[in-house]
Design a protein around this motif. Structure first.
Motif, PDB file in Angstrom:
ATOM      1  N   LYS A 163       0.838  -1.194   0.000  1.00 26.78           N
ATOM      2  CA  LYS A 163       0.000   0.000   0.000  1.00 26.78           C
ATOM      3  C   LYS A 163       0.878   1.250   0.000  1.00 26.78           C
ATOM      4  CE  LYS A 163      -3.873  -2.191   2.414  1.00 26.78           C
ATOM      5  NZ  LYS A 163      -4.761  -2.159   3.606  1.00 26.78           N
ATOM      6  N   VAL A 164       0.423   2.270  -0.698  1.00 30.55           N
ATOM      7  CA  VAL A 164       1.181   3.517  -0.813  1.00 30.55           C
ATOM      8  C   VAL A 164       1.212   4.224   0.538  1.00 30.55           C
ATOM      9  CG1 VAL A 164       1.306   5.775  -1.922  1.00 30.55           C
ATOM     10  CG2 VAL A 164       0.569   3.776  -3.227  1.00 30.55           C
ATOM     11  N   GLN A 165       2.423   4.571   0.982  1.00 30.74           N
ATOM     12  CA  GLN A 165       2.594   5.290   2.238  1.00 30.74           C
ATOM     13  C   GLN A 165       3.163   6.681   1.964  1.00 30.74           C
ATOM     14  OE1 GLN A 165       5.040   2.298   4.380  1.00 30.74           O
ATOM     15  NE2 GLN A 165       3.367   2.226   5.863  1.00 30.74           N
ATOM     16  N   SER A 166       2.760   7.615   2.785  1.00 29.50           N
ATOM     17  CA  SER A 166       3.259   8.990   2.669  1.00 29.50           C
ATOM     18  C   SER A 166       3.017   9.684   3.997  1.00 29.50           C
ATOM     19  CB  SER A 166       2.543   9.729   1.530  1.00 29.50           C
ATOM     20  OG  SER A 166       1.151   9.823   1.803  1.00 29.50           O
ATOM     21  N   LEU A 167       3.565  10.906   4.148  1.00 27.82           N
ATOM     22  CA  LEU A 167       3.302  11.683   5.352  1.00 27.82           C
ATOM     23  C   LEU A 167       1.862  12.198   5.287  1.00 27.82           C
ATOM     24  CD1 LEU A 167       6.451  13.886   6.141  1.00 27.82           C
ATOM     25  CD2 LEU A 167       5.458  12.093   7.562  1.00 27.82           C
ATOM     26  N   ARG A 168       1.055  11.780   6.247  1.00 25.26           N
ATOM     27  CA  ARG A 168      -0.353  12.178   6.274  1.00 25.26           C
ATOM     28  C   ARG A 168      -0.633  12.944   7.569  1.00 25.26           C
ATOM     29  NH1 ARG A 168      -3.272   9.166   2.418  1.00 25.26           N
ATOM     30  NH2 ARG A 168      -1.974   7.585   1.409  1.00 25.26           N
ATOM     31  N   GLU A 169      -1.419  13.999   7.457  1.00 22.99           N
ATOM     32  CA  GLU A 169      -1.711  14.866   8.596  1.00 22.99           C
ATOM     33  C   GLU A 169      -2.826  14.257   9.442  1.00 22.99           C
ATOM     34  OE1 GLU A 169      -1.867  19.663   9.390  1.00 22.99           O
ATOM     35  OE2 GLU A 169      -2.738  18.877   7.531  1.00 22.99           O
TER      36      GLU A 169
ATOM     37  N   SER B  16      -0.096   4.523   5.440  1.00 21.85           N
ATOM     38  CA  SER B  16      -1.003   4.352   4.308  1.00 21.85           C
ATOM     39  C   SER B  16      -2.339   5.008   4.640  1.00 21.85           C
ATOM     40  CB  SER B  16      -1.218   2.864   4.013  1.00 21.85           C
ATOM     41  OG  SER B  16      -1.889   2.244   5.092  1.00 21.85           O
ATOM     42  N   GLU B  17      -3.207   5.083   3.666  1.00 16.29           N
ATOM     43  CA  GLU B  17      -4.523   5.684   3.877  1.00 16.29           C
ATOM     44  C   GLU B  17      -5.320   4.900   4.920  1.00 16.29           C
ATOM     45  OE1 GLU B  17      -8.361   7.240   1.220  1.00 16.29           O
ATOM     46  OE2 GLU B  17      -6.733   6.101   0.274  1.00 16.29           O
ATOM     47  N   ASP B  18      -5.189   3.569   4.902  1.00 15.48           N
ATOM     48  CA  ASP B  18      -5.890   2.733   5.879  1.00 15.48           C
ATOM     49  C   ASP B  18      -5.392   2.981   7.302  1.00 15.48           C
ATOM     50  OD1 ASP B  18      -7.216   1.666   3.743  1.00 15.48           O
ATOM     51  OD2 ASP B  18      -6.066  -0.201   3.681  1.00 15.48           O
ATOM     52  N   GLU B  19      -4.098   3.217   7.442  1.00 21.28           N
ATOM     53  CA  GLU B  19      -3.502   3.403   8.768  1.00 21.28           C
ATOM     54  C   GLU B  19      -3.778   4.784   9.348  1.00 21.28           C
ATOM     55  OE1 GLU B  19       0.508   0.643   8.458  1.00 21.28           O
ATOM     56  OE2 GLU B  19       0.457   2.579   7.428  1.00 21.28           O
TER      57      GLU B  19
END
Length: 325
Positions: free
Chosen positions: A284-290, A300-303
């Motif tokens: 799954k695509v991971q990135s820095l998310r606020e 990831s978006e799910d996490e």
């Protein structure tokens, strides 16, 4: 900065990658697609274990390394577009570095006055020998050394004094942004606080902006406005110093926090150190998310929803005095 005024970004790092080829086939991803910004006048702390890419990030920003990919914008200008020596010289006057090892970073064959004045000479900031000496003496005074020290050699000084000389050398060209590359890690604990206090005083009096690189999260929290936690070339969590220190939610951040000693024998006797075990790649695509205002986690978006819940529980736990979850 005035109340209500929007902070100005002096540095923007976007999707920075710094890869090195080792042998014919192996590739070391020292910095692997990180993005962050630093506001003018603040201290941004970059923390993580040895080998995580902290120092490589700093050296890429100052153009000691040519980035593999990404953009580094300093004061509105993409530094990758700097080609000529004259432009690079101007950039290096605005951005300086304080190095980790105060023993190796000073030329043992040069007198202190010549070490400090090296930048003054290169940038033509003194029109006479008298002006040069006056500037050197003023810089020595600024960092808490005596002007009589100017004729001595580096080996005649302690580690803390040598680091003060390194700070004076960085200040000599009147920079606006300083990369502090683990400037206290080679010093005795009793001297570390003195150097950090000096850096804080200089920041106020000379309107400086710092990127403060270190592996000691407690010291980084003391000096920084915001903190980025780095692990194996990735930024895994970014937030204010208070948020990271009190409400850090990424498992790696939690492992760093669990290792901070406290002056409490009973606590230390029962303290349980958390060991970070990286999760298996899910694809799954991971990135820095606020996950909260100004608080980012690499996931990831799910996490993302799980980290929001975790942060909420921690804040509730702290507010009720029952300890962090």
């Amino acid at each position: 900065m005035k109340d209500g005024e929007t902070p100005r970004k002096i540095l923007e790092v976007t999707h920075l990658k710094q890869y090195f080829n080792v042998g014919r086939a192996d590739e070391v991803r020292a910095v692997d697609d990180i993005s962050f910004h630093i506001y003018e006048g603040e201290t941004f702390g970059l923390v993580g274990e040895s080998g995580c890419g902290k120092s490589t990030t700093g050296r890429s920003i100052i153009r000691l390394y040519e980035p593999t990919a990404g953009r580094i914008i300093f004061d509105g200008e993409d530094i990758s577009s700097i080609k000529g020596q004259a432009e690079l010289k101007t950039f290096r006057q605005a951005v300086q570095m304080i190095y980790q090892d105060p023993y190796a970073s000073l030329n043992p064959r040069m007198k202190v006055k010549d070490i400090i004045a090296e930048g003054i000479d290169i940038h033509g900031l003194a029109d006479s020998e008298a002006s040069r000496n006056e500037q050197v003496n003023e810089l020595l005074k600024t960092v808490g050394l005596d002007q009589s020290h100017s004729t001595r050699y580096p080996h005649e000084f302690s580690g803390g004094q040598r680091q003060r000389i390194g700070i004076a050398r960085a200040l000599a060209v009147k920079p606006r942004f300083i990369i502090c590359d683990e400037p206290i890690s080679a010093l005795d604990v009793s001297i570390q606080a003195q150097v950090v206090n000096l850096l804080q005083e200089l920041q106020q009096t000379k309107k400086l902006t710092y990127l403060f690189i270190a592996h000691d999260l407690s010291m980084v929290k003391h000096i920084s406005d915001r903190i980025g936690v780095m692990y194996y070339g990735k930024l895994v969590e970014v937030g204010t110093a208070a948020d990271i220190y009190t409400y850090g939610v990424h498992p790696y951040t939690e492992s760093l926090l669990s290792a901070i000693p406290l002056p409490d024998p009973n606590y230390e006797r029962h303290r349980q150190r958390m060991v970070y075990a990286p999760q298996e790649q899910t694809g799954k695509v991971q990135s820095l998310r606020e996950i909260a205002d100004g608080h980012f986690v690499y996931c990831s978006e799910d996490e993302e929803a799980l980290y929001r819940q975790k942060l909420s529980r921690k804040k509730q736990s702290v507010s009720t005095g029952s300890g962090a979850i």
